[in-house]
Enzyme design. Structure first.
Site, short mmCIF file in Angstrom:
data_model
loop_
_atom_site.label_atom_id
_atom_site.label_comp_id
_atom_site.label_asym_id
_atom_site.label_seq_id
_atom_site.Cartn_x
_atom_site.Cartn_y
_atom_site.Cartn_z
N PRO A 96 0.82 -1.22 0.00
CA PRO A 96 0.00 0.00 0.00
C PRO A 96 0.85 1.27 0.00
O PRO A 96 0.34 2.36 -0.21
CB PRO A 96 -0.82 -0.12 1.30
N GLU A 103 1.61 -8.39 8.61
CA GLU A 103 1.88 -6.96 8.83
C GLU A 103 2.73 -6.36 7.71
O GLU A 103 3.07 -5.19 7.72
CB GLU A 103 2.59 -6.76 10.18
N ARG A 148 -4.42 -7.80 -20.66
CA ARG A 148 -5.35 -7.48 -21.75
C ARG A 148 -4.76 -6.50 -22.76
O ARG A 148 -5.31 -6.31 -23.84
CB ARG A 148 -6.70 -6.99 -21.19
N ASP A 153 -11.19 2.20 -24.32
CA ASP A 153 -11.58 2.08 -22.92
C ASP A 153 -11.24 3.35 -22.15
O ASP A 153 -10.34 4.10 -22.53
CB ASP A 153 -10.80 0.94 -22.25
N1 SAM Z 1 1.64 -2.84 7.46
C1 SAM Z 1 1.59 -2.54 6.05
C2 SAM Z 1 1.52 -1.07 5.83
O1 SAM Z 1 0.91 -0.35 6.63
O2 SAM Z 1 2.04 -0.59 4.81
C3 SAM Z 1 0.37 -3.20 5.42
C4 SAM Z 1 0.49 -4.68 5.35
S1 SAM Z 1 -0.87 -5.43 4.53
C5 SAM Z 1 -1.89 -5.87 5.87
C6 SAM Z 1 -0.22 -6.97 3.99
C7 SAM Z 1 0.23 -7.01 2.55
O3 SAM Z 1 -0.88 -6.84 1.70
C8 SAM Z 1 1.22 -5.95 2.11
O4 SAM Z 1 2.54 -6.30 2.45
C9 SAM Z 1 0.99 -5.92 0.61
O5 SAM Z 1 1.73 -6.91 -0.07
C10 SAM Z 1 -0.48 -6.22 0.48
N2 SAM Z 1 -1.33 -5.02 0.30
C11 SAM Z 1 -2.22 -4.53 1.17
N3 SAM Z 1 -2.83 -3.45 0.67
C12 SAM Z 1 -2.33 -3.24 -0.55
C13 SAM Z 1 -2.57 -2.28 -1.57
N4 SAM Z 1 -3.43 -1.29 -1.42
N5 SAM Z 1 -1.87 -2.38 -2.73
C14 SAM Z 1 -0.96 -3.36 -2.90
N6 SAM Z 1 -0.68 -4.30 -1.96
C15 SAM Z 1 -1.36 -4.24 -0.81
#
Ligand code: SAM
Length: 247
Positions: free
Chosen positions: A89, A116, A153, A168
């Protein structure tokens, strides 16, 4: 394209990769997807892939060794064609422009975090970091599937007519015009007359105008960075007058 996904939950990919367009693309050999479970690279007898965070705090953090060993065993780091993407994220927000650029690559690797998140040192083994939006999911599997779908795609041959994705939303920076199919009248709602006229030029002008109208109304932020042609400027003036007259 060769895509390698590093995940603790390969079973999550089964349905999306075995349905519809992605399935056909794989059958045609346009897409070669390998799922690698980095638990197979765990270093202890318990096959552990996560551990408590140094400094304390809630949740478990993915250890660096299993992920890096899995990458080293399956990828070549000095290959210019290889893109190594971390799903997080905290990455830049994935958009159509990124999909277009990545669709030109021959080899993609996607690393899915979980719990996490992952040990910070994993970041030094990747070439890019992407988020699919400003919210937090339980793992990187759904984001990886979103990226695979959006990128695939755009690979020549995956969708029959290139035009269908070029028109698109977002491909050229605008929202797509409204679409209609049969029946001509549905619950008293009629298809715009111009679409039945057979006049290709007029239809194209109408579609362009409605695409601009939609973008102006729903995503004015997109228009700010869009390069308008003199014809677009003219259409936008017409739209403004029409919208004013419609109250
Ligand atoms: N503790 C992390 C932080 O606050 O940045 C978030 C960890 S999340 C619970 C677990 C995993 O989900 C991340 O390491 C990532 O690989 C994936 N993930 C969660 N949200 C995401 C998003 N919006 N985009 C891409 N990957 C995401």
């Amino acid at each position: 394209m060769d895509i390698k996904v590093f995940t603790l939950f390969p079973e999550m990919f089964e349905s999306p990769l075995n349905s519809s367009i992605l399935f056909k693309a794989r059958q045609k050999g346009l897409l070669n997807i390998t799922l690698i479970n980095f638990r197979d690279y765990a270093q202890d007898k318990h096959n552990s892939v996560d551990d408590y965070p140094f400094g304390g705090g809630a949740g478990m953090v993915l250890k660096p060794e299993p992920i890096v060993l899995a990458l080293e065993d399956n990828l070549s780091f000095d290959d210019d064609e290889q893109e190594i993407i971390l799903l997080s994220p905290q990455g830049k927000v994935f958009n159509q422009e990124n999909a277009k650029l990545l669709a030109k690559k021959k080899k993609l690797a996607l690393i899915c975090g979980h719990y996490e998140g992952f040990d910070e040192r994993i970041r030094s083994f990747v070439t890019q970091e992407f988020s699919i939006g400003d919210y937090v999911l339980t793992g990187g599997e759904l984001p990886a599937m979103v990226m695979i779908d959006a990128i695939s795609r755009l690979i020549p041959g995956v969708i029959k007519e290139t035009q269908s994705f070029e028109e698109d939303s977002f491909y050229h920076g605008l929202i797509e015009y409204p679409q209609y199919t049969r029946p001509r009248v549905f619950r008293n709602m009629e298809v715009p007359e111009i679409l039945l006229s057979g006049n290709h030029q007029k239809i194209q002008r109408w579609r362009r105008k409605e695409s601009l109208r939609r973008t102006l109304k729903r995503r004015p932020d997109l228009l700010k960075s869009y390069k308008l042609t003199p014809e677009d400027e003219k259409l936008l003036k017409e739209i403004e007058t029409e919208e004013k007259n419609n109250g």
